[in-house]
Design an enzyme around this catalytic site. Structure first.
Site, PDB file in Angstrom:
ATOM      1  N   GLY A  22       0.823  -1.210   0.000  1.00  0.00           N
ATOM      2  CA  GLY A  22       0.000   0.000   0.000  1.00  0.00           C
ATOM      3  C   GLY A  22       0.857   1.259   0.000  1.00  0.00           C
ATOM      4  N   SER A  84       3.053  -6.814   7.612  1.00  0.00           N
ATOM      5  CA  SER A  84       2.680  -5.498   8.149  1.00  0.00           C
ATOM      6  C   SER A  84       1.509  -5.561   9.131  1.00  0.00           C
ATOM      7  CB  SER A  84       2.325  -4.553   6.999  1.00  0.00           C
ATOM      8  OG  SER A  84       1.173  -5.020   6.326  1.00  0.00           O
ATOM      9  N   ASN A 121       3.799   2.090  15.195  1.00  0.00           N
ATOM     10  CA  ASN A 121       3.245   2.426  16.515  1.00  0.00           C
ATOM     11  C   ASN A 121       3.050   1.166  17.362  1.00  0.00           C
ATOM     12  OD1 ASN A 121       0.097   1.676  16.643  1.00  0.00           O
ATOM     13  ND2 ASN A 121       0.597   2.239  14.539  1.00  0.00           N
ATOM     14  N   TYR A 145       4.366  -8.889  15.688  1.00  0.00           N
ATOM     15  CA  TYR A 145       4.665  -7.851  14.692  1.00  0.00           C
ATOM     16  C   TYR A 145       5.349  -6.647  15.358  1.00  0.00           C
ATOM     17  CZ  TYR A 145       3.586  -3.830  11.675  1.00  0.00           C
ATOM     18  OH  TYR A 145       3.658  -2.671  10.935  1.00  0.00           O
ATOM     19  N   SER A 174      -0.954   5.399  11.353  1.00  0.00           N
ATOM     20  CA  SER A 174      -1.857   4.729  10.398  1.00  0.00           C
ATOM     21  C   SER A 174      -1.817   5.528   9.109  1.00  0.00           C
ATOM     22  CB  SER A 174      -3.287   4.702  10.934  1.00  0.00           C
ATOM     23  OG  SER A 174      -3.326   4.122  12.225  1.00  0.00           O
ATOM     24  N   ARG A 183      -9.937   5.562  16.361  1.00  0.00           N
ATOM     25  CA  ARG A 183      -8.530   5.521  16.810  1.00  0.00           C
ATOM     26  C   ARG A 183      -7.618   6.238  15.814  1.00  0.00           C
ATOM     27  NH1 ARG A 183      -4.914   1.969  14.864  1.00  0.00           N
ATOM     28  NH2 ARG A 183      -2.914   1.882  15.946  1.00  0.00           N
TER      29      ARG A 183
HETATM   30  P1  NAI Z   1       1.808  -3.779   2.981  1.00  0.00           P
HETATM   31  O1  NAI Z   1       1.538  -5.074   3.657  1.00  0.00           O
HETATM   32  O2  NAI Z   1       0.811  -3.259   2.021  1.00  0.00           O
HETATM   33  O3  NAI Z   1       3.226  -3.841   2.250  1.00  0.00           O
HETATM   34  C1  NAI Z   1       4.294  -4.631   2.719  1.00  0.00           C
HETATM   35  C2  NAI Z   1       4.936  -5.298   1.532  1.00  0.00           C
HETATM   36  O4  NAI Z   1       6.013  -6.142   2.009  1.00  0.00           O
HETATM   37  C3  NAI Z   1       3.977  -6.191   0.745  1.00  0.00           C
HETATM   38  O5  NAI Z   1       3.885  -5.779  -0.605  1.00  0.00           O
HETATM   39  C4  NAI Z   1       4.562  -7.583   0.879  1.00  0.00           C
HETATM   40  O6  NAI Z   1       4.439  -8.370  -0.297  1.00  0.00           O
HETATM   41  C5  NAI Z   1       6.018  -7.282   1.194  1.00  0.00           C
HETATM   42  N1  NAI Z   1       6.636  -8.435   1.847  1.00  0.00           N
HETATM   43  C6  NAI Z   1       6.103  -9.228   2.819  1.00  0.00           C
HETATM   44  N2  NAI Z   1       6.930 -10.237   3.085  1.00  0.00           N
HETATM   45  C7  NAI Z   1       8.004 -10.080   2.279  1.00  0.00           C
HETATM   46  C8  NAI Z   1       9.189 -10.829   2.087  1.00  0.00           C
HETATM   47  N3  NAI Z   1       9.455 -11.960   2.786  1.00  0.00           N
HETATM   48  N4  NAI Z   1      10.074 -10.399   1.166  1.00  0.00           N
HETATM   49  C9  NAI Z   1       9.825  -9.275   0.453  1.00  0.00           C
HETATM   50  N5  NAI Z   1       8.727  -8.531   0.582  1.00  0.00           N
HETATM   51  C10 NAI Z   1       7.818  -8.938   1.500  1.00  0.00           C
HETATM   52  O7  NAI Z   1       2.076  -2.700   4.129  1.00  0.00           O
HETATM   53  P2  NAI Z   1       2.105  -1.123   4.035  1.00  0.00           P
HETATM   54  O8  NAI Z   1       0.894  -0.590   4.676  1.00  0.00           O
HETATM   55  O9  NAI Z   1       2.467  -0.691   2.681  1.00  0.00           O
HETATM   56  O10 NAI Z   1       3.312  -0.803   5.025  1.00  0.00           O
HETATM   57  C11 NAI Z   1       4.638  -0.677   4.553  1.00  0.00           C
HETATM   58  C12 NAI Z   1       5.585  -0.767   5.758  1.00  0.00           C
HETATM   59  O11 NAI Z   1       5.242   0.234   6.685  1.00  0.00           O
HETATM   60  C13 NAI Z   1       5.517  -2.093   6.488  1.00  0.00           C
HETATM   61  O12 NAI Z   1       6.819  -2.429   6.932  1.00  0.00           O
HETATM   62  C14 NAI Z   1       4.631  -1.808   7.669  1.00  0.00           C
HETATM   63  O13 NAI Z   1       4.926  -2.651   8.758  1.00  0.00           O
HETATM   64  C15 NAI Z   1       4.969  -0.353   7.943  1.00  0.00           C
HETATM   65  N6  NAI Z   1       3.867   0.348   8.587  1.00  0.00           N
HETATM   66  C16 NAI Z   1       2.751   0.704   7.872  1.00  0.00           C
HETATM   67  C17 NAI Z   1       1.722   1.372   8.479  1.00  0.00           C
HETATM   68  C18 NAI Z   1       0.527   1.853   7.728  1.00  0.00           C
HETATM   69  O14 NAI Z   1      -0.329   2.475   8.354  1.00  0.00           O
HETATM   70  N7  NAI Z   1       0.405   1.626   6.411  1.00  0.00           N
HETATM   71  C19 NAI Z   1       1.766   1.672   9.927  1.00  0.00           C
HETATM   72  C20 NAI Z   1       2.973   1.251  10.579  1.00  0.00           C
HETATM   73  C21 NAI Z   1       3.994   0.617   9.921  1.00  0.00           C
HETATM   74  C1  15L Z   2       0.584  -0.913  11.317  1.00  0.00           C
HETATM   75  O1  15L Z   2       1.705  -1.103  11.759  1.00  0.00           O
HETATM   76  C2  15L Z   2       0.074  -1.648  10.135  1.00  0.00           C
HETATM   77  O2  15L Z   2       1.106  -1.943   9.222  1.00  0.00           O
HETATM   78  C3  15L Z   2      -1.050  -0.922   9.428  1.00  0.00           C
HETATM   79  O3  15L Z   2      -1.676  -1.826   8.530  1.00  0.00           O
HETATM   80  C4  15L Z   2      -2.055  -0.367  10.425  1.00  0.00           C
HETATM   81  O4  15L Z   2      -2.680  -1.425  11.083  1.00  0.00           O
HETATM   82  C5  15L Z   2      -1.355   0.530  11.409  1.00  0.00           C
HETATM   83  O5  15L Z   2      -0.248  -0.110  12.015  1.00  0.00           O
HETATM   84  C6  15L Z   2      -2.268   1.011  12.535  1.00  0.00           C
HETATM   85  O6  15L Z   2      -1.910   0.830  13.693  1.00  0.00           O
HETATM   86  O7  15L Z   2      -3.304   1.577  12.239  1.00  0.00           O
END
Ligand code: NAI
Ligand code: 15L
Length: 273
Positions: A22, A84, A121, A145, A174, A183
């Site tokens: 995303g 994630s 967070n 996580y 978020s 939230r």
């Molecule tokens: P997402 O789940 O959409 O993207 C994460 C990507 O990592 C996915 O495309 C997935 O295919 C890839 N991935 C998973 N396992 C893998 C592996 N073994 N090797 C290579 N790639 C792998 O998550 P999003 O929302 O885009 O978040 C991006 C980053 O930001 C993540 O690390 C997430 O934990 C962190 N994050 C995101 C938040 C949010 O609100 N979107 C909040 C807090 C942290």
């Molecule tokens: C995260 O760390 C997740 O990657 C995201 O999908 C949301 O759940 C976000 O935190 C959140 O706390 O809203």
């Protein structure tokens, strides 16, 4: 390193992990001004490169040799790949724990000096929503996580102290197009503010290991970024414009974790067996 504007010091080649996700899809576009070439990587399918400014390199973060090849030739790393959400430990282990180790070891071996780590967070998710935290507040992870992100922050700290590799760990709240629930009125981070924060994380001088909360200028926030003031992050957006829409949702029960804990429902996810 002195602080420079992106126009003064673009990177030659930035690596973005999690490019199919995303946030990765958003950053693929918004980070374009900051590098001549962005190397996009994920385990999931990605859209083909749209020109010479992009390289698309599939990679499983749990594969050490593949990650070392992935990092060869890049100037800085935006580490956004991994699981994630809350999942069984074994899934988190490969992608997030081994994966982050592989990224830092590859950075060391290939001379990469700056990493931006997508922390969360959920490293402090077990604090209550009436508490205000800063970067020195002890971590209280709310699941496997959150533990993996806490480990990632410790890894960043270690690789700075031992090898001088600088990291900004962004504890993202978020980050979605809009806050999806009550939230997130407190935790929301707009995509524009995320992009600004990444720009500051890439181009600020002497960040060492800096922990910053990734949150927009929302009316009620739980996080104080006093220890990241040197980044000069100045959020421009606010969740307030979505208040009526969010408050039209059914109310959340007072004893629901989503109404009590900063990590919301994550504190109650699992156990998985
Ligand atoms: P997402 O789940 O959409 O993207 C994460 C990507 O990592 C996915 O495309 C997935 O295919 C890839 N991935 C998973 N396992 C893998 C592996 N073994 N090797 C290579 N790639 C792998 O998550 P999003 O929302 O885009 O978040 C991006 C980053 O930001 C993540 O690390 C997430 O934990 C962190 N994050 C995101 C938040 C949010 O609100 N979107 C909040 C807090 C942290
Ligand atoms: C995260 O760390 C997740 O990657 C995201 O999908 C949301 O759940 C976000 O935190 C959140 O706390 O809203």
């Amino acid at each position: 390193m002195t602080t420079q504007s992106p126009a003064q010091s673009r990177f030659s080649r930035l690596l973005l992990t999690g490019a199919a996700g995303g946030l990765g899809k958003v950053l693929r576009e918004s980070l374009r001004p900051y590098a001549d070439v962005i190397r996009l990587s994920d385990i999931a399918p990605m859209a083909p490169a749209t020109g010479p400014h992009e390289e698309v390199v599939p990679c499983d973060l749990s594969d050490k040799a593949a990650v070392h090849a992935l990092v060869d030739g890049v100037d800085a790393i935006l580490h956004f790949g991994g699981v994630s959400v809350e999942r069984p430990f074994e899934e988190i282990l490969g992608a997030n724990i081994s994966g982050t180790f592989h990224i830092y070891e590859a950075a060391r071996l290939h001379g990469v000096k700056r990493v931006v780590f997508a922390s969360s967070n959920h490293v402090i998710g077990f604090y209550k929503q009436d508490q205000t935290l800063d970067a020195l507040s002890p971590r209280r992870p709310d699941g496997y996580y959150g533990l993996s992100k806490s480990y990632g922050e410790d890894m960043a700290s270690f690789y700075f102290d031992r090898y001088g590799i600088e990291t900004v760990s962004i504890r993202i709240g978020s980050s979605f197009p809009e806050p999806q629930n009550r939230r997130m009125m407190s935790t929301w981070l707009s995509f524009d503010d995320l992009t600004q924060l990444i720009e500051k994380s890439l181009f600020s001088a002497d960040v060492g290991h800096t922990v910053v909360y990734g949150v927009s200028d929302n009316a009620q926030v739980w996080w104080d970024n006093r220890y990241a003031a040197h980044l000069g992050f100045n959020a421009k957006d606010s969740s307030e414009v979505f208040r009526d829409k969010v408050e039209a949702q059914p109310p959340v029960a007072a004893d629901d974790p989503a109404a009590i804990y900063q990590g919301g429902a994550f504190v109650a996810a699992g156990p998985f067996e």
